[in-house]
Design a protein around this motif. Structure first.
Motif, short mmCIF file in Angstrom:
data_model
loop_
_atom_site.label_atom_id
_atom_site.label_comp_id
_atom_site.label_asym_id
_atom_site.label_seq_id
_atom_site.Cartn_x
_atom_site.Cartn_y
_atom_site.Cartn_z
N TYR A 213 -24.80 45.44 -16.76
CA TYR A 213 -24.46 46.31 -17.89
C TYR A 213 -25.10 47.69 -17.63
O TYR A 213 -26.31 47.77 -17.41
N ARG A 214 -24.30 48.71 -17.69
CA ARG A 214 -24.81 50.05 -17.38
C ARG A 214 -25.78 50.56 -18.45
O ARG A 214 -26.76 51.24 -18.14
N ASP A 215 -25.52 50.22 -19.71
CA ASP A 215 -26.31 50.78 -20.81
C ASP A 215 -27.48 49.91 -21.22
O ASP A 215 -28.36 50.37 -21.95
N ARG B 94 -18.85 50.49 -19.00
CA ARG B 94 -19.95 49.66 -19.49
C ARG B 94 -20.57 48.77 -18.43
O ARG B 94 -21.72 48.36 -18.56
N LEU B 95 -19.79 48.42 -17.37
CA LEU B 95 -20.24 47.44 -16.39
C LEU B 95 -20.09 47.98 -14.97
O LEU B 95 -19.17 48.75 -14.68
N THR B 96 -21.00 47.57 -14.10
CA THR B 96 -20.88 47.95 -12.69
C THR B 96 -19.80 47.09 -12.03
O THR B 96 -19.35 46.08 -12.59
N GLN B 97 -19.41 47.46 -10.83
CA GLN B 97 -18.45 46.66 -10.07
C GLN B 97 -19.11 45.34 -9.66
O GLN B 97 -20.28 45.32 -9.30
N TYR C 101 -26.46 40.91 -17.52
CA TYR C 101 -25.43 40.77 -16.50
C TYR C 101 -24.31 39.85 -17.01
O TYR C 101 -24.53 39.01 -17.89
N ASP C 102 -23.13 40.02 -16.43
CA ASP C 102 -22.08 39.02 -16.49
C ASP C 102 -22.10 38.30 -15.14
O ASP C 102 -22.10 38.96 -14.09
N VAL C 103 -22.13 36.99 -15.17
CA VAL C 103 -22.26 36.21 -13.93
C VAL C 103 -21.21 35.11 -13.92
O VAL C 103 -20.95 34.47 -14.95
N ALA C 104 -20.62 34.86 -12.75
CA ALA C 104 -19.68 33.75 -12.56
C ALA C 104 -20.05 33.01 -11.29
O ALA C 104 -20.24 33.62 -10.23
N LEU C 105 -20.19 31.70 -11.39
CA LEU C 105 -20.44 30.83 -10.24
C LEU C 105 -19.24 29.91 -10.09
O LEU C 105 -18.92 29.13 -11.00
#
Length: 453
Positions: free
Chosen positions: A401-403, A370-373, A408-412
């Motif tokens: 997200y691939r689909d 489901r998600l890229t690296q 995006y999932d983001v972490a700062l």
């Protein structure tokens, strides 16, 4: 004839006097009212509700097309004589995402089975509307009080479904109104909702729908949740008015809904702003939104005594959207850890911080389907006024997200760099966010880390 009294004479006289007084009191007292008939047991009420509601219940199965065997099960209920029915989105999500691999099927309590057509979905509220072929089918009505939000707390409510594929059942519980600290509206239901009951109805004593079974807390006792009836009724109207969902376009529809949800969520998060929280000499940002839940912990009392003491807090939105079995979205989290050396020298403390800093970054586990690296970028951020804020070492990590395009999932993650034996490690994590919204909130987060004086 009375039995002779063999006790001492004074005891016999006392017993005789007490007996006479009791007889006199009985003659003078008014007759006791007849005993009230016992209240009907709750099980009898539930039995009647279940008997009237049962014909409208459905078990909903997702089958692997090639094997013809069920892959997942849930529940649903008819809301129209024409075969319209409500369930959860997560019950039909496998089919929604991969319609060439799966198909939907229903089973009714009378043993009737057949195919289902997916008409509409509401990912944010975890709802779906399906249709089975038929006419003049028994169906349920929505409760007017639940639709208007006027159903009183403490109302007895009965949840129904097919738990664990063992057969249709009914569970009695209490309606507790909307969960107070939640961005997505959910009803707190005190009752046992078990796997397989998802998508089934929770009805009032009148047999009208007050909500849709959706989830339960695994860390609590009888803490379950319903989707409000108003959300289900709105989706039913949308399904009646629009064309059926094209299976080939379902992913695009999910993408559209997720983007719209995150836009509203992060706009409100931005409007609510941050409040400052003190950690030693540092000031850190926490969300002012009422639906963030915060907890703190410390290692100060650990044995043996830790070489670095950490006082930390974690605040999260508790809102999460089910997308697929291997991915959830829609959660935001802010964490801070005030770390100071107990007996580490400057070099040892820097090494300790680097290890902790790395573990606080984006999780190394994710759904590769489901998600890229994750891709990360690191740099030092120097404030415009060093007297007002510390220098930060910051790492920005994101995965797409691939689909679903645009999500995006983001972490700062940041760590202060101005002191050699104490530091503040902070992290902002965002799931299912557009890149522009992540950048905007990330900039505000960086700018809110400051000195307390």
């Amino acid at each position: 004839m009375k039995e002779p009294c063999n006790a001492p004479r004074w005891i016999c006289l006392l017993a005789l006097a007490l007996g006479a007084a009791a007889a006199s009191a009985q003659e003078a007292a008014p007759a006791a009212p007849p005993a009230a008939p016992p209240a009907a047991p709750v099980s009898a009420a539930a039995e009647g509700i279940y008997a009237g509601t049962r014909p409208s219940l459905l078990q909903i199965r997702t089958l692997v097309e090639a094997a013809g065997r069920q892959s997942s099960i849930g529940s649903g209920f008819l809301v129209g004589a024409d075969g319209l029915a409500v369930t959860n989105y997560h019950v039909v999500s496998q089919y929604a995402l991969e319609p060439k691999t799966y198909r939907l099927e229903f089973a009714r309590p009378d043993g009737t089975q057949g195919a289902l057509t997916l008409l509409a979905i509401d990912v944010a509220n975890d709802l779906a509307v399906v249709r089975l072929e038929g006419a003049d089918l028994p169906h349920l009505q929505f409760d007017p009080g639940a639709l208007s939000g006027e159903l009183p707390r403490g109302e007895r409510v009965y949840a129904m479904g097919n738990p664990l594929d063992i057969g249709f059942t009914i569970v009695e519980g209490t309606y507790n109104g909307l969960v107070e600290r939640s961005y997505n509206e959910r009803v707190h239901f005190t009752g046992a909702i078990n796997p397989g009951m998802s998508g089934g109805p929770a009805v009032t004593a009148a047999g009208r729908v007050a909500g849709v079974n959706v989830a339960k807390r695994l860390d609590g006792e009888l803490v379950s949740f319903l989707v409000p009836a108003s959300k289900a009724a709105a989706l039913v109207e949308r399904a009646r008015a629009g064309a059926p969902l094209d299976p080939a376009q379902t992913r695009e529809e999910i993408d559209r809904q997720l983007l719209a949800w995150q836009e509203a969520f992060y706009r409100e998060l931005d409007e609510r702003g941050f409040r400052a929280t003190t950690f030693g000499p540092y000031r850190a940002p926490e969300s002012s939104a009422p639906w963030f839940n915060c907890w703190a912990r410390t290692n100060a009392e650990q044995t043996p005594r830790p070489r670095a003491q950490m006082d930390s807090s974690s605040c999260n939105s508790q809102s999460s959207l089910f997308v697929a079995e291997d991915i959830e979205s829609g959660r935001a989290e802010l964490t801070h850890a005030y770390v100071r050396s107990s007996d580490l020298n400057a070099f040892q403390f820097a090494a300790f911080l680097s290890q902790y800093y790395a573990s606080a970054s984006m999780s190394r586990s994710w759904s590769r389907k489901r998600l890229t690296q994750p891709e990360c970028h690191e740099e030092f951020v120097t404030p415009a006024d060093p007297a007002a804020a510390p220098v930060l070492r910051a790492v920005w990590c994101a995965r797409a997200y691939r689909d679903f395009a645009g999500l995006y999932d983001v972490a700062l993650t940041t760590v202060t760099q101005d002191r050699d034996r104490e530091a503040l490690v902070s992290r902002l994590a965002m799931q299912g966010v557009s890149y522009d919204n992540a950048l905007a909130l990330g900039r505000r987060f960086l700018g809110a880390v400051a000195w307390t004086k």
